[in-house]
Design a protein around this motif. Structure first.
Motif, mmCIF file in Angstrom:
data_model
loop_
_atom_site.group_PDB
_atom_site.id
_atom_site.type_symbol
_atom_site.label_atom_id
_atom_site.label_comp_id
_atom_site.label_asym_id
_atom_site.label_seq_id
_atom_site.Cartn_x
_atom_site.Cartn_y
_atom_site.Cartn_z
ATOM 1 N N ALA A 24 0.837 -1.210 0.000
ATOM 2 C CA ALA A 24 0.000 0.000 0.000
ATOM 3 C C ALA A 24 0.873 1.262 0.000
ATOM 4 C CB ALA A 24 -0.928 -0.002 1.213
ATOM 5 N N TYR A 27 2.317 1.710 -3.412
ATOM 6 C CA TYR A 27 1.273 2.187 -4.319
ATOM 7 C C TYR A 27 1.184 3.713 -4.253
ATOM 8 C CZ TYR A 27 -3.388 3.126 -6.203
ATOM 9 O OH TYR A 27 -4.438 3.643 -6.931
ATOM 10 N N CYS A 28 1.239 4.253 -3.030
ATOM 11 C CA CYS A 28 1.159 5.714 -2.854
ATOM 12 C C CYS A 28 2.359 6.405 -3.511
ATOM 13 C CB CYS A 28 1.082 6.079 -1.376
ATOM 14 S SG CYS A 28 -0.428 5.527 -0.579
ATOM 15 N N TRP A 33 2.295 10.792 -5.013
ATOM 16 C CA TRP A 33 1.686 11.571 -3.920
ATOM 17 C C TRP A 33 2.679 11.950 -2.822
ATOM 18 C CZ3 TRP A 33 -2.758 7.482 -3.183
ATOM 19 C CH2 TRP A 33 -3.644 7.575 -4.279
ATOM 20 N N PRO A 41 -1.368 5.066 3.827
ATOM 21 C CA PRO A 41 -2.439 4.895 2.835
ATOM 22 C C PRO A 41 -3.795 5.138 3.517
ATOM 23 C CG PRO A 41 -0.951 3.001 2.903
ATOM 24 C CD PRO A 41 -0.671 3.810 4.119
ATOM 25 N N VAL A 42 -4.635 5.921 2.873
ATOM 26 C CA VAL A 42 -5.880 6.344 3.526
ATOM 27 C C VAL A 42 -7.075 5.596 2.940
ATOM 28 C CG1 VAL A 42 -7.342 8.313 4.100
ATOM 29 C CG2 VAL A 42 -4.872 8.624 3.851
ATOM 30 N N SER A 43 -7.891 5.076 3.834
ATOM 31 C CA SER A 43 -9.123 4.398 3.420
ATOM 32 C C SER A 43 -10.317 5.246 3.845
ATOM 33 C CB SER A 43 -9.203 3.029 4.102
ATOM 34 O OG SER A 43 -9.209 3.219 5.505
ATOM 35 N N LYS A 44 -11.491 4.867 3.363
ATOM 36 C CA LYS A 44 -12.704 5.607 3.694
ATOM 37 C C LYS A 44 -12.951 5.689 5.215
ATOM 38 C CE LYS A 44 -16.917 7.271 2.345
ATOM 39 N NZ LYS A 44 -17.600 7.261 3.616
ATOM 40 N N THR A 76 -10.406 16.698 0.823
ATOM 41 C CA THR A 76 -9.069 16.474 0.265
ATOM 42 C C THR A 76 -7.994 16.817 1.293
ATOM 43 O OG1 THR A 76 -9.888 16.910 -1.952
ATOM 44 C CG2 THR A 76 -7.527 17.141 -1.626
ATOM 45 N N ILE A 79 -7.681 13.891 3.632
ATOM 46 C CA ILE A 79 -6.926 12.749 3.071
ATOM 47 C C ILE A 79 -5.423 13.027 3.183
ATOM 48 C CG2 ILE A 79 -6.434 11.417 0.973
ATOM 49 C CD1 ILE A 79 -9.361 11.984 0.106
ATOM 50 N N ASN A 80 -5.024 14.247 2.857
ATOM 51 C CA ASN A 80 -3.597 14.586 2.936
ATOM 52 C C ASN A 80 -3.092 14.584 4.374
ATOM 53 O OD1 ASN A 80 -2.318 15.363 0.175
ATOM 54 N ND2 ASN A 80 -4.398 16.166 0.095
ATOM 55 N N MET A 83 -2.638 11.024 5.337
ATOM 56 C CA MET A 83 -1.440 10.493 4.671
ATOM 57 C C MET A 83 -0.168 10.946 5.365
ATOM 58 S SD MET A 83 -1.958 10.484 0.524
ATOM 59 C CE MET A 83 -1.102 12.003 0.489
ATOM 60 N N ASN A 161 -0.288 17.923 -3.493
ATOM 61 C CA ASN A 161 -1.313 17.100 -4.141
ATOM 62 C C ASN A 161 -2.556 17.873 -4.567
ATOM 63 O OD1 ASN A 161 0.077 14.567 -4.025
ATOM 64 N ND2 ASN A 161 -0.249 14.605 -1.801
ATOM 65 N N ALA B 4 -10.623 0.851 -0.766
ATOM 66 C CA ALA B 4 -9.738 1.477 -1.760
ATOM 67 C C ALA B 4 -8.826 2.473 -1.068
ATOM 68 C CB ALA B 4 -10.580 2.187 -2.808
ATOM 69 N N LEU B 6 -7.467 6.078 -0.972
ATOM 70 C CA LEU B 6 -8.084 7.322 -1.472
ATOM 71 C C LEU B 6 -7.047 8.248 -2.112
ATOM 72 C CD1 LEU B 6 -10.577 8.070 1.436
ATOM 73 C CD2 LEU B 6 -10.962 6.780 -0.684
#
Lengths: 355, 183
Positions: A24, A27-28, A33, A41-44, A76, A79-80, A83, A161, B4, B6
């Motif tokens: 994960a 992936y970022c 990012w 890594p941020v999830s819902k 947004t 999310i940052n 992260m 970002n 997922a 985000l």
């Protein structure tokens, strides 16, 4: 799956899967990012935990950079912040810090794109410092403490970002500076002889508040040599005066005083305003000194002419150009002169409370 | 089904921006009105003054000069309107920093879309940021003129030399002789 220690013994079966975590994180990185360090890594569910700390609408726009056609909303930003490694409960401080920073003309203009590569100086006041576990003592400029380290990083990730300001592209820092997106001071109010910094920014009554400005670098003043406070002021003045930092007729510096220096000044009867007035009165150079650095066009006077020869040109004129903050441990007489990019807005932002 | 990861980039509003059209070129600069948009960076004024002087000599253009409101960001709408009303072409510069090089191309793209050919001049250290800004503004591949970095520290003579060197590129950005039939 289980985590395994170096001796090969299985750790708790409840420990998270490191291989999945690494995938994960990679992936970022692959998405572009990251500021270079690993991201969370941020999830819902994590995002929801952040959004639950504020009354603000997730769609509310909290900042825009018109010249690049980008803006950022609460979602947004959250999310940052996640992260960056913030805990959800830090998010109201991130929002206040970002609001304070976007009050700066330089931040709304081209600051983030600038060759000078400026970095925010974030200052936190009030009970939130203890509630969230900010470092308010030694090592004020970091590292080692999660809120101090992750909140400025969150701001940096928002700029990268959400605003799309990437190094070598829209970000054109020549050298940048150490500690960019890493400086968040929680003022040492307990050992400061003066009012909290947020009061200078208009937030009174001990309310938790955040102030922010953009800075170009900092330099220490180590003076544990004298009981004479005027000698110490002269020493600080010398550092404020650095010709290399002067590019406009006026400059702006934050004095981050250690408790020992601040208390020495206060014991001599000086208020913050007295320290500021000392610098306003004394800091500057003669026209000749500017000329010797090839900067004869810097000491421009209000009438449009330039100071020449022995004429003294002051580089500070208002207290707002010399914010005074108290930070660090009371274990040595070491203070910091922080060079401000542009000028501090002079206003602090209360940390929003969830109603 | 795992959650997922985000995306932290938000709504990229620029992605929705329509392509910005480039203004039709002039057939010639003879007797045209040339606006010099000076960005206040050191040596920008003498540089553009010299470009203007050379164009006046060569094409008999008339010059109007204007200073950018803020070198770091694109000009406000009312200034753009005035520039469009006052000039047949605009020359702007010198973009020699992170924000002002981007702002010079942004001004260029906006003026072009309003029908005015523009020659933005930037120093060659800032090509990536100028290109990125043009793409953000809906004009990927937008053409501008470059001169070697730095400009700020040049002597008066060297500034004039540079202005003379970039002149042909500036003219080439503004005219298209094959457009004569339309003119």
């Amino acid at each position: 799956m289980t985590a395994v220690n170096t001796e090969g013994a299985a750790a708790s079966a409840a420990a998270p899967d490191p291989d999945e975590a690494q995938r994960a994180i990679e992936y970022c990185y692959e998405q572009g990012w990251s500021d270079g360090l690993p991201l969370v890594p941020v999830s819902k569910p994590l995002l929801d935990a952040f959004l639950a700390t504020t009354d603000k609408d997730p769609d509310e726009i909290i900042g825009a950079l018109e010249q690049v056609g980008r803006d950022v909303n609460v979602r947004t930003a959250a999310i940052n912040a996640a992260m960056a490694g913030c805990k959800p409960e830090y998010f109201p401080v991130v929002l206040a810090a970002f609001e304070a920073l976007m009050r700066e003309r330089a931040a709304r203009g081209g600051g983030f794109q600038s060759t000078s590569g400026p970095s925010p100086l974030i200052v936190v006041n009030g009970p939130i410092r203890k509630e969230l576990g900010f470092n308010t003592a030694g090592g004020a400029f970091g590292p080692g403490f999660r809120p101090n380290a992750t909140i400025p990083r969150a701001v940096g990730l928002i700029v990268r970002n959400a605003f799309g300001i990437h190094p070598h592209v829209l970000e054109q820092a020549t050298q940048g500076l150490p500690g960019r997106w890493q400086v968040c001071i929680a003022e040492n109010e307990e050992e400061s002889p003066w009012e909290p910094f947020a009061e200078n920014g208009g937030v009174t009554g001990g309310v938790s508040a955040v102030s922010a400005t953009l800075t170009r670098t900092m330099e220490f003043v180590d003076n544990r040599h004298t009981p004479n406070h005027e000698d110490v002021l002269r020493d600080i003045e010398d550092t404020v005066n650095r010709m290399g930092s002067l590019i406009f007729p006026q400059t702006s510096v934050a004095l981050v005083l250690c408790p020992e220096h601040a208390q020495m000044f206060a014991a001599a009867g000086l208020s913050k305003a007295d320290v500021q007035n000392w610098m306003i009165e004394k800091c500057g150079h003669t026209g000749r000194e500017f000329e010797l650095a090839g900067k004869e066009n810097v000491p421009r006077k209000p009438d449009g002419t330039f100071a020449t020869g022995e004429e003294f040109h002051r580089i500070l004129s208002t207290p707002q150009q010399v914010p005074v903050i108290v930070a660090g441990a009371k274990n040595a007489a070491i203070s910091m002169v922080v060079r401000i990019f542009g000028e501090w807005s002079g206003s602090s932002v209360p940390v929003g409370e969830k109603k | 089904m795992p959650n997922a990861i985000l995306d932290p980039t938000g709504t990229v509003t620029s992605a929705a921006k329509p392509a910005a059209p480039r203004a039709p070129r002039l057939a010639s600069l003879d007797g045209k009105r040339v606006g010099l948009l000076i960005n206040t960076k050191q040596n920008a004024r003498p540089f553009l003054d010299e470009v203007g002087r050379l164009l006046a000599d060569r094409y008999g253009v008339t010059l109007t000069k204007r200073t950018k409101v803020n070198f770091a960001v694109p000009e406000p709408e009312d200034v753009i309107k005035e520039l469009v009303a006052e000039n047949d072409v605009v020359i702007t510069g010198v973009g020699d920093c992170g924000s002002c090089s981007a702002a010079a191309t942004a001004d260029g793209v906006v003026l072009e879309a309003a029908g005015v050919p523009v020659a933005a001049i930037i120093t060659d250290s800032f090509i990536p940021t100028a290109d990125a800004m043009a793409a953000l503004r809906g004009a990927p591949g937008y053409k501008y003129a470059t001169t070697a970095h730095p400009v700020a520290v040049l002597t008066e003579d060297k500034v004039k030399e540079r202005a003379a060197q970039v002149l042909d590129d500036v003219v080439a950005l503004l005219i298209d002789e094959s457009a004569k039939d339309e003119a």
